[in-house]
Scaffold this motif. Structure first.
Motif, mmCIF file in Angstrom:
data_model
loop_
_atom_site.group_PDB
_atom_site.id
_atom_site.type_symbol
_atom_site.label_atom_id
_atom_site.label_comp_id
_atom_site.label_asym_id
_atom_site.label_seq_id
_atom_site.Cartn_x
_atom_site.Cartn_y
_atom_site.Cartn_z
ATOM 1 N N GLY A 101 -32.259 -4.505 5.205
ATOM 2 C CA GLY A 101 -32.912 -4.139 6.401
ATOM 3 C C GLY A 101 -32.176 -4.730 8.014
ATOM 4 N N ASP A 102 -31.598 -5.965 7.480
ATOM 5 C CA ASP A 102 -30.824 -6.638 8.764
ATOM 6 C C ASP A 102 -29.496 -5.753 9.087
ATOM 7 N N ILE A 103 -28.930 -5.317 7.617
ATOM 8 C CA ILE A 103 -27.696 -4.503 8.051
ATOM 9 C C ILE A 103 -27.962 -3.265 8.737
ATOM 10 N N LEU A 104 -29.065 -2.295 8.493
ATOM 11 C CA LEU A 104 -29.264 -1.172 8.561
ATOM 12 C C LEU A 104 -30.208 -1.281 10.284
ATOM 13 N N LYS A 105 -30.472 -2.517 10.770
ATOM 14 C CA LYS A 105 -31.414 -2.571 11.408
ATOM 15 C C LYS A 105 -32.853 -1.863 11.510
ATOM 16 N N VAL A 106 -33.250 -1.778 10.562
ATOM 17 C CA VAL A 106 -34.748 -1.113 10.425
ATOM 18 C C VAL A 106 -35.752 -2.013 10.955
ATOM 19 N N PRO A 107 -36.506 -1.662 11.714
ATOM 20 C CA PRO A 107 -37.578 -2.346 12.279
ATOM 21 C C PRO A 107 -38.785 -2.625 11.154
ATOM 22 N N VAL A 108 -39.296 -3.714 11.431
ATOM 23 C CA VAL A 108 -40.273 -4.211 10.412
ATOM 24 C C VAL A 108 -41.926 -4.219 11.158
ATOM 25 N N GLY A 109 -42.970 -4.131 10.569
ATOM 26 C CA GLY A 109 -44.181 -4.205 11.216
ATOM 27 C C GLY A 109 -44.742 -5.424 11.200
ATOM 28 N N ARG A 110 -46.169 -5.595 11.547
ATOM 29 C CA ARG A 110 -46.563 -6.899 11.499
ATOM 30 C C ARG A 110 -46.800 -7.366 10.210
ATOM 31 N N ASP A 111 -46.992 -6.632 9.328
ATOM 32 C CA ASP A 111 -47.108 -7.388 7.975
ATOM 33 C C ASP A 111 -45.774 -7.640 7.043
ATOM 34 N N ARG A 112 -44.674 -7.347 7.989
ATOM 35 C CA ARG A 112 -43.206 -7.672 7.824
ATOM 36 C C ARG A 112 -42.602 -6.673 6.784
ATOM 37 N N PHE A 113 -43.209 -5.515 6.361
ATOM 38 C CA PHE A 113 -42.933 -4.384 5.404
ATOM 39 C C PHE A 113 -42.088 -3.450 6.800
ATOM 40 N N TYR A 114 -40.936 -2.703 5.941
ATOM 41 C CA TYR A 114 -40.552 -1.798 7.073
ATOM 42 C C TYR A 114 -41.492 -0.839 7.910
ATOM 43 N N ASN A 115 -41.054 -0.614 8.899
ATOM 44 C CA ASN A 115 -42.122 0.308 9.704
ATOM 45 C C ASN A 115 -41.455 1.653 10.048
ATOM 46 N N GLU A 116 -42.449 2.687 9.704
ATOM 47 C CA GLU A 116 -42.166 4.128 9.899
ATOM 48 C C GLU A 116 -42.630 4.269 11.405
ATOM 49 N N ILE A 117 -41.864 5.455 11.996
ATOM 50 C CA ILE A 117 -42.179 6.008 13.479
ATOM 51 C C ILE A 117 -43.810 5.972 13.733
ATOM 52 N N HIS A 118 -44.321 6.752 12.939
ATOM 53 C CA HIS A 118 -45.682 6.831 13.198
ATOM 54 C C HIS A 118 -46.419 7.144 11.860
ATOM 55 N N PRO A 119 -47.260 6.253 11.780
ATOM 56 C CA PRO A 119 -48.083 6.380 10.238
ATOM 57 C C PRO A 119 -48.534 7.856 9.924
ATOM 58 N N LYS A 120 -48.767 8.738 10.902
ATOM 59 C CA LYS A 120 -49.358 9.823 10.576
ATOM 60 C C LYS A 120 -48.308 11.013 10.827
ATOM 61 N N LEU A 121 -47.618 11.114 11.896
ATOM 62 C CA LEU A 121 -46.742 12.115 12.006
ATOM 63 C C LEU A 121 -45.290 11.942 11.385
ATOM 64 N N ARG A 122 -44.998 10.970 11.048
ATOM 65 C CA ARG A 122 -43.778 10.650 10.616
ATOM 66 C C ARG A 122 -43.615 9.519 9.773
ATOM 67 N N PRO A 123 -44.322 9.599 8.519
ATOM 68 C CA PRO A 123 -44.420 8.343 7.780
ATOM 69 C C PRO A 123 -43.355 7.777 6.874
ATOM 70 N N VAL A 124 -42.269 8.782 6.821
ATOM 71 C CA VAL A 124 -41.329 8.040 6.041
ATOM 72 C C VAL A 124 -40.041 8.042 6.873
ATOM 73 N N GLU A 125 -40.064 8.421 8.054
ATOM 74 C CA GLU A 125 -39.112 8.154 8.958
ATOM 75 C C GLU A 125 -39.010 6.905 9.940
ATOM 76 N N THR A 126 -37.790 6.360 10.278
ATOM 77 C CA THR A 126 -37.770 5.334 10.984
ATOM 78 C C THR A 126 -37.332 5.748 12.303
ATOM 79 N N VAL A 127 -37.055 4.870 13.383
ATOM 80 C CA VAL A 127 -36.742 5.211 14.655
ATOM 81 C C VAL A 127 -35.113 5.549 14.681
ATOM 82 N N ILE A 128 -34.643 5.005 13.559
ATOM 83 C CA ILE A 128 -33.071 5.401 13.423
ATOM 84 C C ILE A 128 -33.014 6.694 12.817
ATOM 85 N N ASP A 129 -32.478 7.885 13.396
ATOM 86 C CA ASP A 129 -32.428 8.971 12.774
ATOM 87 C C ASP A 129 -31.431 9.021 11.534
ATOM 88 N N GLY A 130 -31.969 9.468 10.479
ATOM 89 C CA GLY A 130 -31.301 9.792 9.211
ATOM 90 C C GLY A 130 -31.523 8.366 8.312
#
Lengths: 443, 135, 94, 642
Positions: free
Chosen positions: D496-525
């Motif tokens: 996660g540190d290398i890819l700079k994927v954001p984490v949520g309050r629970d420290r798991f990786y965070n999706e952009i939107h839990p309903k609209l885009r649950p498997v995508e991150t703010v980083i395209d691709g």
């Protein structure tokens, strides 16, 4: 309306009309359609209702993020409506799905007449204004009336009128006033045979109808409402001018929620947990405390199933805002003369039966399987699980796979599910479908 | 209240709305035939955090009496930082307004979700009223 | 626009019969509407006040009034002093 | 500047013309600078009207059009289509809303509704006159995905992606695939074992020529953006040759002198420095654990297939997208937490499940037969004092399922469930019912209280204030205490540190939107699936993996990615690099480059979404959003203010 012939021939591989037939235009059906359309497949999306959007488009805000349901659904709906690879038929049902030898399917789409020429109607509602007939508005769950010619609801898609012929008095006023010549009473039921390479069942769920539990007095006591009726009251396009009691329009200040109404209950034939009622009740409670700052809200529960991402924190937030949680099983509800309600319940903590008075009671109704799904297939060929949901035959590895190879299930058609899970399940169905099409119909 | 204000002296309001979230609410108000003053004009942007101070000042310069930001709030499709960035735009602009001798209350912001037709209409009626009083 | 010009209502009138129940329902709504609008002519009223004067059951008044509100015949006024019931009034049409 | 503009005023039947004097609007519009024709139309969206517009554009050589009708939400694509068919750039078109925000909103005041329509149309004309002809940006995309993690989520996504025609690099840090699920025994709801599930998936992986698997592979660095992402991966040797004799390898294990606690069995057993997990695991040969091996060479003596000279390798992998399936760690209780590690008969659920797998006929722990088992729930989840406020979702079901299994397997067992409210949601409710029927006892401690585990003489006691009996204190004396531990994000956060994927309050990786885009991150691709996004059971993990596969495939399958041209642009002459835009951008779409002897910011088109968050923060006003430039907005304001 006729289907254009060009759409019916050779738009997909293998001489089929479409690569995929998606049944159900709720959030799961839309997600699955969009995924497949974006991969380049031709999709036929059939929706039995007058609008896309399913149940979700009628919700207020959604847990646990409290973002507005319409803000999430409508962009997805309009993306679906506009996608060049998706053909949509609303007010239509599917019958006689049958598998062919080469892995494709034939089916019959029955398009019911709307009595409105869809491409002509601009949704101006001049006809609705003039229509003299008022009947209960099913999209406001009976809390107010609507006309016999009507736009289903303000954010419907397509946002055009339909005529409820059962309640029409055939006065012809709508046709007279329509500026776009869109009314057409000559429309008949159309039967459209289609050949498709795969099928996705996104037929959703039904809500439990609480009249069955006579002890709760739903239907008889007007101030006992369902959670869906409360959901409508909390939406900006609500039926009333605020959250009010349906009996006398009084602003409630002491509201009770009865969880597990129609869930975890063998006596109504639904022993499983509906997975969403705890959370939507906690959400409604929080919204109510916002809308009615002086009100008390009590939730009578058996267990609080706050299991998803952010749910537990949301539950704690509810406690923090002052929602009262009582572990108790509500046995019976009585109505007082002033419309208030007496709840008799077993206090599980103290092990005694108690009574409490509330001025509005919300029954947190559970989710049930949609009984129409099985009937879409010839010869009873689709297997269901013990609760009449579509059976997942390889749940751990291929969660969208059903008893018929090439037929996949998305969303709450396979069991109770919240919105994030429905979206993921629809994603799974689209992957499995795409692989199926490649395996059987490409190359 | 509106009737007491003469038509030509009605305060003019420029609304910055957003394509996906607040614009649908403003459309919905029209759909539901809810009325608000016709001296309200709208310019729609992708996201409320993209509004430049110079545009707001330009609007005051050209004769608008009030500017209202119909912000995305938590529904923003571009991410949570929208709320904070939009508020920063507002406070920066209000500072500039003070320097120019403009009443900072002539710039207002509220989150308008895609079905918030009624709140929008109420904001427009109240803002118009407040602006005509302050004149 | 389509080439359709003939009134199609005549076509369906030959094929369908309107049930008595539907006709009744329409008459009943017109009756309720008149009763409620009449009572509101004398001033703004709450739902219990309307029910009192019209002798209609409370839920019927709520349902009918809210429908009239939806279609623009009635609008919401102030709330009473106990913050319990809203007053409703006739909508002034231009 | 456009100077041959066509303007169309729609009556919308009478929806607009009843309240707005369309004649007047048309008259004034026709007098505006640059307008060469203005027309009224009954329904602008009607096919006949669209055809007329196409003819007008072609015959009069119009260079822009304005349609004043309903909301742009409804018909922007319609009229962009008209423009396109007539050979006009679709971005030289502006729609003005005079219905929803005109005639309907102000039907109470037709005079002013007309005034507003006039100014709005003039603003539209002003805007379109400054509009630019834009073309969709296309970037080429490699139809290859790197899947990080070969647990069930990673393997499932890889198989599906390959089935859909996408090439997959599957990289796994361990020497064996299968992740956590390979450690599970019998599974709810299908009664397959974890081993079976892993085997099925692994066989699929092996079959595919579109999947390249790397084990012992660790991510070192990442560069590029969607469509063209470059990863550097370190491959640690397993010191065993790819083709080898299994019998010899078994001998090698025998002779290895190093013994360490086996993490696969959660330290209940020991293994050698050369080891394997279970028979079907990939590859069907052991690996040497570099950290514990003394390189004594004993194994090489009995097995020629071992090669202690194998070297570390660093390879480059190129792909169009990355799918992160790096899983979770089970919560590790602190020493003394409910007696963990301080009282001898306290184990975690994970250990207990391995214990059940290792004990066939009788349940024995530390040499003692076990008859009474007490489960303490929410260990490491829903913490009152700790950081983990979330519910781990799978553990109630998992513990109850285990309780049912051991009763079936060993017969005479009494289960006690010391819980904080059982969350067997959905169909899993039936397990809870089944365990109650089989005689399991449920005690519930309060939300804000806790159960206490203590030693009382030679017995272990659990004291709990039982909610279900009005707070009565109840003592249980079990033979074994099972701590039902939840899921935590991986302790090793390097990926996660290398890819700079954001984490949520629970420290798991965070999706952009839990309903609209649950498997995508703010980083395209970059996509996330399985338990690295949050606690999940197996079915849920599979669903998210398949969803991510669908999203990644639809992104890459066309070989190129189309982007809207309405992006931010930075004027290189004005920019004086200050990093404010970079800080404002939620998509990391700003890069610092050297240009004519100074540092400036540039927009990475492949990452920019055109939200405009960067524009107002620029202190020198060097940033504009195409389609929303200063001149467009300001001339609109002027037209509206007139």
């Amino acid at each position: 309306m006729m289907i254009e012939n060009e759409n019916l021939t050779d738009s997909a591989e293998n001489g089929a009309n479409y690569d995929v037939l998606v049944i159900g235009g709720g959030i799961a059906g839309e997600e699955a359609s969009l995924n497949l359309a974006n991969m380049g497949y031709q999709v036929l999306l059939v929706e039995k209702d007058l609008s896309l959007g399913g149940k979700m488009i009628h919700l207020s805000k959604v847990f646990p993020t409290l973002d507005c349901a319409a803000c999430i659904t409508t962009p997805k709906v309009s993306e679906t409506m506009r996608h060049p690879n998706i053909k949509i038929l609303t007010n239509s049902v599917v019958e006689d799905i049958e598998k062919n030898g080469n892995g494709s399917f034939t089916a019959k789409v029955v398009k019911k007449p709307r009595y409105v020429i869809e491409e002509n109607c601009t949704g101006c509602q001049e006809c609705e204004d003039k229509c003299p007939v008022v009947v209960e508005d099913q999209y406001q769950y009976g809390l107010v009336g609507r006309k016999a010619v009507y736009v289903p609801f303000s954010i419907a898609s397509p946002r055009i009128v339909a005529i409820d012929i059962e309640n029409c008095i055939l006065c012809g006023l709508c046709e007279k006033v329509c500026p776009a010549d869109a009314i057409d009473f000559t429309q008949e039921i159309e039967e459209i045979p289609v050949k498709v390479n795969s099928v996705i069942l996104a037929t959703g769920f039904n809500l439990f109808e609480p009249e069955v539990i006579t002890r709760y007095g739903y239907g008889k006591f007007k101030n006992v409402v369902t959670s869906m009726q409360m959901e409508r009251q909390l939406v900006p396009t609500r039926p009333y001018n605020g959250v009010l009691r349906p009996k006398d329009g009084k602003m409630p200040d002491n509201i009770a929620y009865v969880l597990c109404t129609g869930s975890r209950d063998h006596t109504v034939g639904n022993p499983i947990c509906s997975q969403v009622c705890c959370m939507y009740s906690i959400k409604q409670a929080q919204l109510l405390l916002g809308a009615l700052p002086m009100a008390d809200v009590t939730i009578y529960y058996l267990h609080i199933r706050a299991f998803g991402k952010g749910f537990c924190e949301f539950y704690q937030q509810g406690i923090g805002m002052g929602v009262e949680f009582v572990k108790g099983k509500v046995g019976r509800i009585h109505e007082k003369e002033d419309g208030n309600l007496i709840l008799r319940y077993e206090d599980i903590e103290e092990g005694v039966v108690k009574e409490a008075e509330h001025d509005l009671v919300v029954l947190s109704v559970g989710l049930l399987a949609n009984p129409e799904t099985k009937g879409m297939f010839s010869n009873d060929s689709l297997a269901l699980d013990a609760f009449d949901y579509v059976k997942q035959v390889d749940e751990l590895i291929n969660p969208a796979k059903t008893s018929i190879d090439g037929v996949f299930v998305a969303g709450a058609a396979s069991g109770p599910m919240d919105i994030p899970d429905s979206i993921l399940s629809a994603g799974a169905a689209s992957s499995e479908t795409a692989s199926y099409i490649r395996r059987y119909h490409e190359k | 209240m509106m009737d007491t204000v003469k038509e030509n002296s009605q305060p003019k309001i420029l609304v910055f709305s957003t394509e996906k979230i607040s614009d649908p609410a403003i459309d919905l108000a029209g759909l539901l035939k809810m009325h608000y003053p016709p001296t309200v004009f709208t310019i729609s942007l992708p996201c409320s955090s993209a509004i430049k101070s110079r545009w707001i000042l330009h609007a005051f310069d050209k004769g608008f009496d009030g500017v209202f930001i119909a912000a995305d709030g938590t529904d923003c499709t571009y991410g949570e930082s929208c709320i904070e960035l939009t508020s920063q735009v507002v406070s920066r602009t209000q500072d500039m307004m003070r320097e120019k001798g403009l009443d900072p209350a002539r710039l207002k912001m509220a989150a308008i979700c895609s079905v918030c037709a009624e709140p929008f209409v109420n904001h427009m009626i109240n803002f118009t009223e407040a602006l005509s009083k302050s004149d | 626009m389509s080439e359709k010009k003939r009134k199609t209502i005549d076509y369906i009138k030959e094929k369908r019969v309107v049930s008595e129940e539907v006709k009744e329902k329409r008459k009943e709504f017109v009756r309720l509407k008149k009763l409620i609008l009449k009572v509101l002519e004398s001033g703004d009223k709450t739902i219990p006040e309307i029910a009192d004067e019209t002798k209609l059951p409370l839920p019927v008044v709520t349902y009918t009034l809210m429908t009239l509100r939806k279609f623009g015949d009635v609008e919401t006024g102030e709330i009473d002093d106990d913050d319990e019931f809203f007053y409703y009034k006739l909508k002034t049409k231009k | 500047m456009r100077n041959k503009i066509g303007v169309y005023i729609c009556q919308c039947g009478s929806n607009i013309s009843d309240y707005v004097d369309v004649e007047k609007v048309k008259e004034i519009a026709s007098q505006q600078e640059g307008v060469s024709l203005a027309k009224i139309t009954m329904f602008a969206c009607a096919d006949s009207a669209q055809k007329e517009m196409v003819e007008d554009i072609q015959q009069n050589n119009l260079d822009a059009i304005v349609v004043a009708s309903c909301s742009p939400q409804l018909h922007v694509p319609t009229f962009r289509g008209v423009a396109q068919r007539a050979g006009l750039n679709p971005y030289n078109y502006v729609q003005v809303n005079i219905r929803e925000q005109g005639s309907w909103a102000h039907s109470d005041n037709p005079k002013q509704a007309t005034e507003k329509a006039v100014r709005s149309v003039n603003a539209g004309i002003a805007r379109v006159s400054h509009s630019e002809a834009l073309v969709t940006i296309k970037i080429s995309a490699l139809n290859t995905v790197t899947v990080i993690g070969a647990g069930i989520s990673g393997m499932r996504s890889a198989v599906e992606l390959a089935d859909m025609g996408t090439f997959v690099h599957l990289i796994e840090r361990e020497h064996f695939v299968g992740g956590r699920v390979s450690q599970w025994g019998d599974l709810f709801t299908t009664h397959e074992s974890g081993e079976e599930v892993v085997t099925r998936l692994f066989e699929e992986v092996l079959k595919h020529d579109k999947i390249k698997l790397y084990t012992g592979a660790e991510l070192l660095s990442y560069s590029g953006s969607v469509g063209d992402m470059k990863l550097q991966v370190k491959l640690t040797p397993r010191y065993v040759k790819e083709v080898c004799n299994i019998e010899n390898l078994d001998k090698a294990i025998e002779v290895c002198p190093v013994e360490v606690p086996d993490e696969f069995d959660f330290f209940l057993t020991k293994r050698k420095a050369i080891y394997k997990n279970f028979e079907s695991e990939f590859p069907k040969m052991p690996a040497i654990d570099k950290a514990n091996c003394t390189f004594c060479g004993e194994c090489q003596k009995v097995c020629p297939d071992i090669d202690l000279k194998q070297k570390e390798q660093i390879i480059d992998i190129q792909s169009g997208a990355i799918l992160l399936c790096s899983g979770f760690d089970p919560y590790e209780p602190k020493d003394g937490e409910y007696g963990y590690k301080t009282i001898d008969n306290v184990v975690t659920l994970q250990q207990f499940k391995r214990l059940v797998e290792l004990n066939d006929d009788k349940l024995i722990y530390n040499g003692k037969p076990i008859k009474n088992v007490a489960y303490i729930y929410c260990v490491g989840s829903r913490q009152i004092n700790g950081d983990n406020k979330y519910c781990s979702r799978y553990c109630c079901t998992s513990a109850i399922h285990t309780a049912i299994n051991i009763k079936e397997k060993y017969g005479d067992i009494q289960n006690y469930h010391v819980n904080r409210g059982i969350r067997t949601y959905g169909k899993q409710e039936l397990l809870y019912e089944q365990s109650s029927i089989q005689g399991d006892i449920y005690l519930q401690f309060y939300e804000d209280s806790d159960a206490v585990v203590e030693k009382e003489g030679d017995k272990t006691v659990i004291r709990v204030e039982d909610f279900l009996t009005a707070g009565k204190e109840i003592d249980i004396y079990p033979d074994l205490v099972v701590l039902v531990t939840g899921m935590e994000r991986r302790k090793d956060t390097s990926i996660g540190d290398i890819l700079k994927v954001p984490v949520g309050r629970d420290r798991f990786y965070n999706e952009i939107h839990p309903k609209l885009r649950p498997v995508e991150t703010v980083i395209d691709g970059i996509f996330i699936a399985g338990a690295c996004q949050g606690p999940k059971n197996i079915t849920e993990a599979m669903k998210s993996s398949l969803s991510a596969a669908a999203k990644a495939n639809s992104l890459l399958t066309k070989g190129e990615i189309e982007l809207e041209p309405t992006l931010a642009t930075i004027n290189p002459n004005a920019c004086e690099w200050c990093d404010k835009c970079l800080a404002a951008c939620p998509y990391n779409a700003i890069e610092k480059i050297e240009h004519s002897g100074k540092y400036i910011a540039v927009v990475v088109e492949a990452k920019c979404k055109g939200c405009g968050m960067c524009a107002p923060v620029c202190p020198v006003d060097a940033i504009e959003i195409i389609g929303f430039t200063n001149v467009e907005i300001e001339t609109m304001i002027e037209a509206m203010a007139e």
